[in-house]
Motif scaffolding. Structure first.
Motif, PDB file in Angstrom:
ATOM      1  N   TYR A   4      -5.962   2.688  -7.147  1.00  0.00           N
ATOM      2  CA  TYR A   4      -5.380   2.445  -5.903  1.00  0.00           C
ATOM      3  C   TYR A   4      -6.346   1.997  -4.725  1.00  0.00           C
ATOM      4  O   TYR A   4      -5.803   1.143  -3.843  1.00  0.00           O
ATOM      5  CB  TYR A   4      -4.978   4.039  -5.460  1.00  0.00           C
ATOM      6  CG  TYR A   4      -4.590   4.019  -4.006  1.00  0.00           C
ATOM      7  CD1 TYR A   4      -3.105   3.616  -3.774  1.00  0.00           C
ATOM      8  CD2 TYR A   4      -4.970   4.743  -3.158  1.00  0.00           C
ATOM      9  CE1 TYR A   4      -2.582   3.932  -2.355  1.00  0.00           C
ATOM     10  CE2 TYR A   4      -4.504   5.018  -1.743  1.00  0.00           C
ATOM     11  CZ  TYR A   4      -3.644   4.330  -1.502  1.00  0.00           C
ATOM     12  OH  TYR A   4      -3.006   4.525  -0.228  1.00  0.00           O
ATOM     13  N   LYS A  42       0.946   3.954  -2.806  1.00  0.00           N
ATOM     14  CA  LYS A  42       0.524   5.470  -2.430  1.00  0.00           C
ATOM     15  C   LYS A  42       1.760   6.567  -3.028  1.00  0.00           C
ATOM     16  O   LYS A  42       1.568   7.408  -3.287  1.00  0.00           O
ATOM     17  CB  LYS A  42       0.555   5.471  -0.823  1.00  0.00           C
ATOM     18  CG  LYS A  42       0.051   6.804  -0.229  1.00  0.00           C
ATOM     19  CD  LYS A  42      -0.288   6.718   1.139  1.00  0.00           C
ATOM     20  CE  LYS A  42      -1.102   7.991   1.645  1.00  0.00           C
ATOM     21  NZ  LYS A  42      -1.157   7.898   3.036  1.00  0.00           N
ATOM     22  N   LYS A  63       0.810  -1.297   0.069  1.00  0.00           N
ATOM     23  CA  LYS A  63       0.012   0.085  -0.037  1.00  0.00           C
ATOM     24  C   LYS A  63       0.906   1.222   0.193  1.00  0.00           C
ATOM     25  O   LYS A  63       0.528   2.185  -0.753  1.00  0.00           O
ATOM     26  CB  LYS A  63      -0.997  -0.109   1.231  1.00  0.00           C
ATOM     27  CG  LYS A  63      -1.973   0.985   1.212  1.00  0.00           C
ATOM     28  CD  LYS A  63      -3.046   0.606   0.455  1.00  0.00           C
ATOM     29  CE  LYS A  63      -4.410   1.148   0.331  1.00  0.00           C
ATOM     30  NZ  LYS A  63      -5.481   0.971  -0.406  1.00  0.00           N
ATOM     31  N   LYS A  64       1.909   1.161   0.746  1.00  0.00           N
ATOM     32  CA  LYS A  64       2.836   2.289   0.937  1.00  0.00           C
ATOM     33  C   LYS A  64       3.673   2.481  -0.467  1.00  0.00           C
ATOM     34  O   LYS A  64       3.657   3.787  -1.033  1.00  0.00           O
ATOM     35  CB  LYS A  64       4.060   2.160   1.887  1.00  0.00           C
ATOM     36  CG  LYS A  64       3.421   2.224   3.239  1.00  0.00           C
ATOM     37  CD  LYS A  64       4.387   2.038   4.449  1.00  0.00           C
ATOM     38  CE  LYS A  64       3.833   2.336   5.792  1.00  0.00           C
ATOM     39  NZ  LYS A  64       4.888   2.027   6.981  1.00  0.00           N
TER      40      LYS A  64
END
Length: 529
Positions: A163, A97, A93-94
């Protein structure tokens, strides 16, 4: 090139012929070529902007999609504990992001620069002179690509959906480019989601006579609203506002409400053209208006007006802010210290204010549009926060809220609120808006409607009468549309009647539309946004 220019009709005819003589499986490619050609004709200098946006968003989508696909493989490995699975998800997820933020900054930055640089012309010239230059930078040097607000929002909605794992990423760049640059919706929207338009453009686009005829009919209804109504009354509105110091209040009030008709006829007319053109190619575009002036509240109004924009801000601005860690922290801190009602008000005002100020800035630059955003933020906050109080007050006053008269009052009230918002932006400055408002209240003189004063603002008696008749027709058709498709109603009539109706519409557009030396074929009110 816009839908109003003669060369567009030649372009459209050539495009339709080319599209339908091509094999079905290759028609999407022809549609891409047509769309790129449309954009190139509008200006070759605009192409690099839309290619940068589409390609950067496409690459980001591929990157994030690849990360999520790899994640599924990693999570499928045997023997992983919940802690390890959580760590994999958080790490991926990072990574996604970081990709998301980089592309958001790039494209929102481009949009901001082209929209706001003209307000910094003087500081830029001061800097150039300080560095030894001649300080000759002009706002005319700033390139504002056609439809940049629309294609940027369209692209970013796709990116955010990837996303959040709402959509699978597109592997073919040219398929994605077609979704972004598809020419019927590039001028003024609607702001389509990839999950709808992107998938529709992948379907087999076959020849359908009834759909083509229906699309042409919808186009001409749009031309009627734009050329016969909107462009005609715009002359009068402009004349009244330019001379507001010497104009009676009743005429200024009339101009305020004519301006409501103007922007609705202009914008919804363009949407009808866009949807009709798209229907000719067998592609359905989303409805962008749903009889907004039948709304009973300002909240309902913005669910019916420019629906794709309202939906975009709700999904990609309002909800993320209202569920953000900051708002949750504020809510948690306020509980126990403040009353539940005040706590709810605080956590409502933050996302509402941010969303509507950004909506105002999207619509235009300058103080007038910031004020417009604050105005609607206040109206919606009051409507949501005090809805129950208003209901109780109506009960105490023994108002029958089910009566038709009450519903009409609500619709008129909503229209007045919208007219007030338009008054903030149409005159061009907040000072002019305030002066017009004061003049309207302090110098009413209702007799000005009958003493010939109305003929001093660009339209003669015939044009004013014609405008009034056409507005009534517009309203009548809008009422019929709430019962079902008017085109289907007409299609169910006898041959002579239905052909007579459509020939009359075409004849009206061709003979009564506003053309001539003052006509600007590139002008749509929302193209500036």
């Amino acid at each position: 090139m816009t839908f109003l220019q003669f060369k567009f009709f030649l372009f459209l005819i050539a495009g339709v012929i080319l599209f339908y003589i091509c094999p079905v499986k290759h028609r999407w490619k022809i549609l891409l070529v047509i769309s790129c050609a449309f954009y190139a004709i509008a200006g070759l200098k605009y192409l690099p902007f839309i290619f940068v946006t589409s390609f950067s968003v496409y690459l980001a989508g591929v990157k994030m999609g690849g990360i999520y696909e790899a994640q599924e493989v990693k999570l499928g490995a045997e023997g992983l504990s919940r802690k390890e699975q959580k760590a994999i998800k958080e790490s991926d997820k990072k990574r996604c992001k970081r990709v998301l933020i980089a592309v958001l900054v790039l494209n929102v930055g481009i949009l901001s620069i082209v929209k706001f640089t003209r307000f910094f012309v003087d500081p830029i010239n001061d800097l150039i002179r300080f560095m030894g230059g001649d300080g000759s930078f002009s706002a005319a040097y700033i390139i504002v690509p056609l439809g940049i607000s629309y294609y940027t929002f369209t692209s970013l909605s796709y990116l955010l959906d990837i996303y959040w794992k709402h959509e699978a990423y597109e592997k073919n760049y040219f398929r994605f480019l077609l979704y972004v640059i598809y020419f019927p919706h590039i001028l003024q929207g609607p702001i389509e989601r990839y999950g709808r338009l992107g998938h529709r453009l992948k379907e087999e686009l076959r020849f359908d006579y009834d759909r083509i005829v229906s699309g042409i009919q919808l186009m001409f209804w749009g031309y009627f609203k734009k050329l016969v109504i909107a462009d005609r009354i715009d002359i009068m509105i402009g004349g009244i506002y330019e001379n507001y110091q010497d104009t009676s209040g009743i005429i200024l009030i009339l101009a305020m409400f004519l301006d409501v008709v103007y922007i609705y006829a202009d914008f919804s007319g363009c949407m009808d053209m866009a949807r009709g053109i798209s229907d000719i190619f067998g592609v359905e575009l989303d409805l962008n208006f749903n009889h907004p002036f039948s709304s009973k509240s300002v909240v309902e109004f913005w669910r019916r007006w420019h629906m794709s924009l309202g939906s975009w801000f709700k999904d990609y601005v309002y909800y993320p802010i209202s569920t953000s860690d900051l708002v949750k922290k504020i809510s948690k801190s306020a509980r126990g210290k403040l009353s539940p009602r005040l706590t709810r008000s605080i956590i409502t005002v933050i996302p509402v204010s941010v969303t509507w100020v950004l909506t105002g800035v999207w619509h235009g630059t300058g103080k007038t549009y910031v004020a417009w955003g604050v105005y609607y933020a206040f109206m919606i906050f009051m409507s949501v926060t005090f809805e129950e109080d208003f209901r109780k007050l109506a009960e105490k006053l023994k108002i029958n809220t089910e009566a038709v008269s009450w519903k009409w009052f609500q619709m008129v009230r909503t229209t007045c609120i919208f007219a007030g918002g338009r008054l903030l932006t149409r005159p061009g400055s907040l000072r002019a808006s305030w002066n017009i408002f004061k003049q309207a209240l302090t110098s009413l003189n209702p007799w000005a409607l009958w003493d010939g004063s109305l003929y001093n603002f660009g339209l003669d008696r015939v044009d004013i009468t014609l405008a009034a008749i056409c507005i009534l027709i517009f309203g009548f058709v809008s009422c019929l549309q709430q019962r079902g498709s008017v085109r289907e109603m007409i299609a169910g009539q006898n041959l002579i009647f239905r052909w007579g109706v459509w020939m009359l519409l075409i004849f009206t557009v061709l003979t009564l539309g506003i053309y001539g030396p003052e006509f600007d074929a590139s002008s749509f009110v929302y193209m500036a946004y």
